[in-house]
Design a protein around this motif. Structure first.
Motif, PDB file in Angstrom:
ATOM      1  N   LEU A 100       0.824  -1.205   0.000  1.00 39.78           N
ATOM      2  CA  LEU A 100       0.000   0.000   0.000  1.00 39.78           C
ATOM      3  C   LEU A 100       0.860   1.258   0.000  1.00 39.78           C
ATOM      4  O   LEU A 100       0.587   2.214  -0.741  1.00 39.78           O
ATOM      5  CB  LEU A 100      -0.934   0.009   1.212  1.00 39.78           C
ATOM      6  CG  LEU A 100      -1.749   1.307   1.372  1.00 39.78           C
ATOM      7  CD1 LEU A 100      -2.709   1.486   0.210  1.00 39.78           C
ATOM      8  CD2 LEU A 100      -2.480   1.336   2.693  1.00 39.78           C
ATOM      9  N   VAL A 101       1.898   1.277   0.826  1.00 40.00           N
ATOM     10  CA  VAL A 101       2.770   2.447   0.873  1.00 40.00           C
ATOM     11  C   VAL A 101       3.418   2.669  -0.495  1.00 40.00           C
ATOM     12  O   VAL A 101       3.528   3.805  -0.973  1.00 40.00           O
ATOM     13  CB  VAL A 101       3.841   2.280   1.970  1.00 40.00           C
ATOM     14  CG1 VAL A 101       4.867   3.404   1.903  1.00 40.00           C
ATOM     15  CG2 VAL A 101       3.188   2.260   3.349  1.00 40.00           C
ATOM     16  N   THR A 102       3.819   1.590  -1.147  1.00 43.40           N
ATOM     17  CA  THR A 102       4.393   1.704  -2.492  1.00 43.40           C
ATOM     18  C   THR A 102       3.370   2.256  -3.477  1.00 43.40           C
ATOM     19  O   THR A 102       3.672   3.121  -4.308  1.00 43.40           O
ATOM     20  CB  THR A 102       4.894   0.331  -2.967  1.00 43.40           C
ATOM     21  OG1 THR A 102       5.885  -0.154  -2.049  1.00 43.40           O
ATOM     22  CG2 THR A 102       5.508   0.429  -4.350  1.00 43.40           C
ATOM     23  N   THR A 103       2.137   1.771  -3.395  1.00 35.39           N
ATOM     24  CA  THR A 103       1.074   2.246  -4.287  1.00 35.39           C
ATOM     25  C   THR A 103       0.798   3.727  -4.078  1.00 35.39           C
ATOM     26  O   THR A 103       0.660   4.495  -5.045  1.00 35.39           O
ATOM     27  CB  THR A 103      -0.208   1.432  -4.051  1.00 35.39           C
ATOM     28  OG1 THR A 103       0.042   0.057  -4.326  1.00 35.39           O
ATOM     29  CG2 THR A 103      -1.334   1.926  -4.942  1.00 35.39           C
ATOM     30  N   LEU A 104       0.711   4.161  -2.829  1.00 35.46           N
ATOM     31  CA  LEU A 104       0.446   5.575  -2.539  1.00 35.46           C
ATOM     32  C   LEU A 104       1.616   6.440  -2.976  1.00 35.46           C
ATOM     33  O   LEU A 104       1.420   7.575  -3.453  1.00 35.46           O
ATOM     34  CB  LEU A 104       0.169   5.759  -1.049  1.00 35.46           C
ATOM     35  CG  LEU A 104      -1.090   5.075  -0.503  1.00 35.46           C
ATOM     36  CD1 LEU A 104      -1.223   5.326   0.997  1.00 35.46           C
ATOM     37  CD2 LEU A 104      -2.341   5.562  -1.227  1.00 35.46           C
ATOM     38  N   ALA A 105       2.836   5.927  -2.818  1.00 29.14           N
ATOM     39  CA  ALA A 105       4.011   6.689  -3.249  1.00 29.14           C
ATOM     40  C   ALA A 105       4.012   6.860  -4.759  1.00 29.14           C
ATOM     41  O   ALA A 105       4.361   7.930  -5.279  1.00 29.14           O
ATOM     42  CB  ALA A 105       5.290   5.988  -2.789  1.00 29.14           C
ATOM     43  N   PRO A 372      12.264   5.440   7.341  1.00 32.81           N
ATOM     44  CA  PRO A 372      12.650   4.038   7.170  1.00 32.81           C
ATOM     45  C   PRO A 372      12.657   3.533   5.733  1.00 32.81           C
ATOM     46  O   PRO A 372      13.137   2.420   5.490  1.00 32.81           O
ATOM     47  CB  PRO A 372      11.585   3.301   7.990  1.00 32.81           C
ATOM     48  CG  PRO A 372      10.380   4.171   7.901  1.00 32.81           C
ATOM     49  CD  PRO A 372      10.887   5.575   7.853  1.00 32.81           C
ATOM     50  N   LEU A 373      12.125   4.311   4.794  1.00 34.73           N
ATOM     51  CA  LEU A 373      11.983   3.833   3.422  1.00 34.73           C
ATOM     52  C   LEU A 373      13.079   4.435   2.541  1.00 34.73           C
ATOM     53  O   LEU A 373      13.734   5.411   2.919  1.00 34.73           O
ATOM     54  CB  LEU A 373      10.596   4.177   2.899  1.00 34.73           C
ATOM     55  CG  LEU A 373       9.459   3.708   3.822  1.00 34.73           C
ATOM     56  CD1 LEU A 373       8.129   4.245   3.350  1.00 34.73           C
ATOM     57  CD2 LEU A 373       9.429   2.191   3.919  1.00 34.73           C
ATOM     58  N   HIS A 374      13.262   3.873   1.357  1.00 32.85           N
ATOM     59  CA  HIS A 374      14.365   4.334   0.508  1.00 32.85           C
ATOM     60  C   HIS A 374      13.962   5.489  -0.387  1.00 32.85           C
ATOM     61  O   HIS A 374      14.671   6.488  -0.504  1.00 32.85           O
ATOM     62  CB  HIS A 374      14.897   3.178  -0.343  1.00 32.85           C
ATOM     63  CG  HIS A 374      16.058   3.584  -1.214  1.00 32.85           C
ATOM     64  ND1 HIS A 374      15.891   4.074  -2.504  1.00 32.85           N
ATOM     65  CD2 HIS A 374      17.393   3.585  -0.983  1.00 32.85           C
ATOM     66  CE1 HIS A 374      17.080   4.366  -3.019  1.00 32.85           C
ATOM     67  NE2 HIS A 374      18.007   4.074  -2.123  1.00 32.85           N
ATOM     68  N   GLY A 375      12.837   5.381  -1.064  1.00 32.49           N
ATOM     69  CA  GLY A 375      12.426   6.408  -2.008  1.00 32.49           C
ATOM     70  C   GLY A 375      11.902   7.657  -1.340  1.00 32.49           C
ATOM     71  O   GLY A 375      11.290   7.609  -0.265  1.00 32.49           O
ATOM     72  N   ALA A 376      12.119   8.808  -1.989  1.00 34.83           N
ATOM     73  CA  ALA A 376      11.649  10.076  -1.430  1.00 34.83           C
ATOM     74  C   ALA A 376      10.130  10.135  -1.391  1.00 34.83           C
ATOM     75  O   ALA A 376       9.536  10.636  -0.425  1.00 34.83           O
ATOM     76  CB  ALA A 376      12.204  11.237  -2.253  1.00 34.83           C
ATOM     77  N   ALA A 377       9.453   9.614  -2.426  1.00 38.54           N
ATOM     78  CA  ALA A 377       7.989   9.636  -2.450  1.00 38.54           C
ATOM     79  C   ALA A 377       7.410   8.782  -1.330  1.00 38.54           C
ATOM     80  O   ALA A 377       6.425   9.165  -0.686  1.00 38.54           O
ATOM     81  CB  ALA A 377       7.481   9.148  -3.809  1.00 38.54           C
ATOM     82  N   ILE A 381       5.113   9.929   2.098  1.00 38.74           N
ATOM     83  CA  ILE A 381       3.929   9.259   2.643  1.00 38.74           C
ATOM     84  C   ILE A 381       4.146   8.967   4.122  1.00 38.74           C
ATOM     85  O   ILE A 381       3.236   9.140   4.951  1.00 38.74           O
ATOM     86  CB  ILE A 381       3.639   7.958   1.873  1.00 38.74           C
ATOM     87  CG1 ILE A 381       3.282   8.270   0.409  1.00 38.74           C
ATOM     88  CG2 ILE A 381       2.520   7.171   2.533  1.00 38.74           C
ATOM     89  CD1 ILE A 381       1.999   9.043   0.229  1.00 38.74           C
ATOM     90  N   TRP A 382       5.354   8.540   4.462  1.00 35.97           N
ATOM     91  CA  TRP A 382       5.681   8.283   5.876  1.00 35.97           C
ATOM     92  C   TRP A 382       5.501   9.556   6.698  1.00 35.97           C
ATOM     93  O   TRP A 382       4.964   9.520   7.818  1.00 35.97           O
ATOM     94  CB  TRP A 382       7.094   7.763   5.990  1.00 35.97           C
ATOM     95  CG  TRP A 382       7.576   7.552   7.392  1.00 35.97           C
ATOM     96  CD1 TRP A 382       8.323   8.420   8.138  1.00 35.97           C
ATOM     97  CD2 TRP A 382       7.341   6.407   8.229  1.00 35.97           C
ATOM     98  NE1 TRP A 382       8.566   7.896   9.385  1.00 35.97           N
ATOM     99  CE2 TRP A 382       7.977   6.663   9.465  1.00 35.97           C
ATOM    100  CE3 TRP A 382       6.655   5.217   8.056  1.00 35.97           C
ATOM    101  CZ2 TRP A 382       7.944   5.747  10.516  1.00 35.97           C
ATOM    102  CZ3 TRP A 382       6.623   4.309   9.107  1.00 35.97           C
ATOM    103  CH2 TRP A 382       7.268   4.583  10.311  1.00 35.97           C
ATOM    104  N   LEU A 383       5.943  10.703   6.178  1.00 33.40           N
ATOM    105  CA  LEU A 383       5.798  11.962   6.905  1.00 33.40           C
ATOM    106  C   LEU A 383       4.332  12.314   7.101  1.00 33.40           C
ATOM    107  O   LEU A 383       3.958  12.885   8.140  1.00 33.40           O
ATOM    108  CB  LEU A 383       6.518  13.090   6.168  1.00 33.40           C
ATOM    109  CG  LEU A 383       8.049  13.063   6.174  1.00 33.40           C
ATOM    110  CD1 LEU A 383       8.604  14.312   5.509  1.00 33.40           C
ATOM    111  CD2 LEU A 383       8.594  12.948   7.594  1.00 33.40           C
ATOM    112  N   GLU A 384       3.474  12.004   6.123  1.00 33.32           N
ATOM    113  CA  GLU A 384       2.045  12.245   6.302  1.00 33.32           C
ATOM    114  C   GLU A 384       1.490  11.389   7.432  1.00 33.32           C
ATOM    115  O   GLU A 384       0.637  11.830   8.213  1.00 33.32           O
ATOM    116  CB  GLU A 384       1.291  11.942   5.002  1.00 33.32           C
ATOM    117  CG  GLU A 384       1.586  12.907   3.867  1.00 33.32           C
ATOM    118  CD  GLU A 384       1.232  14.343   4.212  1.00 33.32           C
ATOM    119  OE1 GLU A 384       0.155  14.554   4.791  1.00 33.32           O
ATOM    120  OE2 GLU A 384       2.036  15.235   3.896  1.00 33.32           O
ATOM    121  N   ILE A 385       1.981  10.162   7.549  1.00 36.93           N
ATOM    122  CA  ILE A 385       1.529   9.282   8.635  1.00 36.93           C
ATOM    123  C   ILE A 385       2.050   9.802   9.970  1.00 36.93           C
ATOM    124  O   ILE A 385       1.343   9.759  10.986  1.00 36.93           O
ATOM    125  CB  ILE A 385       1.994   7.839   8.364  1.00 36.93           C
ATOM    126  CG1 ILE A 385       1.366   7.320   7.065  1.00 36.93           C
ATOM    127  CG2 ILE A 385       1.626   6.924   9.520  1.00 36.93           C
ATOM    128  CD1 ILE A 385       1.895   5.973   6.620  1.00 36.93           C
TER     129      ILE A 385
END
Length: 459
Positions: A100-105, A372-377, A381-385
């Motif tokens: 899901l995180v990948t899809t939203l990114a 914790p994730l590699h991609g900026a996008a 999404i992590w920052l929104e969470i």
């Protein structure tokens, strides 16, 4: 007399049933329901739900926010909720969460707009429920504090770069809605930036300010005051703020003209400054420089105010310190006189911008310390969470802990005393009952807060 008793040996087994860890997290679930976010976010993210999917994207995002509010710092920590489905409902597996995180990114701005719209609607609902305890209640100002912070990276992540502090990582711009001394604050915007992003980049300040204003109901924009340090003291940002008729209190650099004007000030114009309790502070003074400077190229009505103080014992003097005094400047569009027009009050109002540092520290305790994730996008999404988790905690305190010192507790203390409380689940009479320990010092506080949230009507 010596005691001869021994502590009984504790035998550990893993066969317990009906026990719920993090039972105090039920407060966060009830806050989601009261603000309508448990329904609003699934609606906003419905377009990214795959056909025949078992788990709703909005539910997964809110589960991640609750996880961060409880102390998690990575996607896999959602397993904390998975252990108590009676409290937190069905929780997606780790691969489902990651997909899901990948899809939203990959969806990029569209997904971010959907999440931010749901957050803004929930914020409006939370403020309406809070009544007199909400920001801006009674016509008061709504401070929005902008500041940047460094998030270290220990691997070569997307947009990670050397920072001005000679570290390596990212340099996000943040915007927090301050609740004042009697509360905490809400993360209105967290904008990911490369580690080498500047501290006074006007475009980044405008982006964060625009996102923050979008989180506040339009009818309250006239009560908003944007506060920044000297990084926001640029022509472009001040023009943007004044064009929207928003109040401001922004730090200003000490230019040669300002230093000359300070030296020309007669001693009698300096007024005593206030401390945090609005009492005269010895060794600190304020004065206005507006009439001594050429401000024709700056926004109309801008005032320049300077603070003079003796550095605290042990402080290292700077080359801008004159006669053993330290000088700092800020600009504001507030007119002289009235409730907020006195120089000492204006300076105290600006100095309270430092509460943004507390909000950043709390956000770093709620998932901002590590991307914790590699991609900026994906990390955006992590920052929104992270923002959602921070404001969910703030809404819980605002709605359920009013009138108690817990209203101002920071996340670490909330987790230790409230969220981490364990309970036993018992079924009977077609009801599910959560029993907390009668020896836990904060059981009464938890039960009262949960009851208060459960009595609030759902939107």
């Amino acid at each position: 007399m010596k005691t001869t008793g021994r502590k009984a040996k504790i035998v550990v087994s893993g066969d317990g049933a009906g026990i719920a860890s993090q039972a105090g997290g039920l407060l966060l679930i009830e806050a989601l329901r009261a603000t309508g976010l448990d329904q609003g976010l699934p609606r906003a993210l419905s377009r990214w739900r795959a056909s025949r999917a078992m788990h709703d994207p909005g539910k997964i995002v809110t589960d991640l926010a609750v996880t961060l509010a409880l102390g998690g710092d990575c996607l896999a920590d959602i397993a904390v909720l998975r252990s108590s489905p009676e409290l937190f409902g069905p929780v997606a597996s780790d691969p489902t969460v990651s997909r899901l995180v990948t899809t939203l990114a990959e969806a990029g701005p569209a997904a971010l707009r959907a999440i931010r719209t749901a957050r803004a609607q929930a914020r409006q609902r939370a403020w309406a429920l809070a009544g007199p305890g909400a920001p801006g209640a009674g016509g008061g100002l709504i401070p929005v504090d902008l500041d940047a912070t460094i998030v270290l990276a220990h691997s070569d992540k997307d947009q990670a770069a050397p920072t001005w502090k000679r570290t390596f990582g990212h340099h996000p711009m943040t915007a927090f809605i301050d609740h004042g001394p009697g509360g905490t604050g809400e993360a209105a915007a967290l904008v990911l930036r490369p580690g080498n992003a500047g501290s006074n980049t006007a475009a980044d300040h405008i982006t964060a300010g625009r996102l923050a204003l979008n989180q506040i109901p339009t009818r309250l924009h006239k009560q908003v005051i944007i506060r920044t340090d000297s990084g926001g003291g640029t022509h472009e940002f001040l023009d943007w703020v004044t064009a929207r008729r928003v109040k401001y209190s922004i730090g200003f650099n000490l230019t040669d003209d300002i230093c000359t004007a300070i030296l020309a000030l007669p001693e009698h114009v300096w007024q005593c400054a206030y401390d945090a309790d609005r009492q005269p502070r010895p060794g600190a003074w304020v004065a206005e420089l507006t009439g001594m400077l050429d401000l024709s190229s700056w926004p109309k009505g801008m005032r320049v105010i300077v603070r003079r103080e003796r550095p605290h014992p042990g402080a290292q003097l700077r080359f801008t310190d004159i006669d053993g005094h330290r000088f700092t400047c800020f600009v504001t569009g507030t007119r002289p006189g009235g409730k907020y027009g006195q120089l000492a009050d204006l300076e105290l109002r600006h100095r309270r911008r430092a509460r943004c540092e507390d909000r950043i520290r709390c956000a770093k305790d709620t998932g901002l310390r590590n991307l914790p994730l590699h991609g900026a996008a994906a990390n955006q999404i992590w920052l929104e969470i992270v923002a959602l988790a921070s404001e969910l905690t703030a809404w819980t305190q605002m709605l359920a802990l009013t009138g108690h010192p817990a209203r101002t507790w920071e996340p670490k203390r909330l987790r230790l005393r409230i969220f981490s409380a364990a309970g036993r689940l018992a079924r009977g009479g077609r009801r599910l009952r959560l029993r907390l320990s009668n020896r836990w010092p904060w059981t009464d506080l938890i039960t009262t807060a949960i009851t208060r949230l459960q009595t609030l009507p759902a939107p």
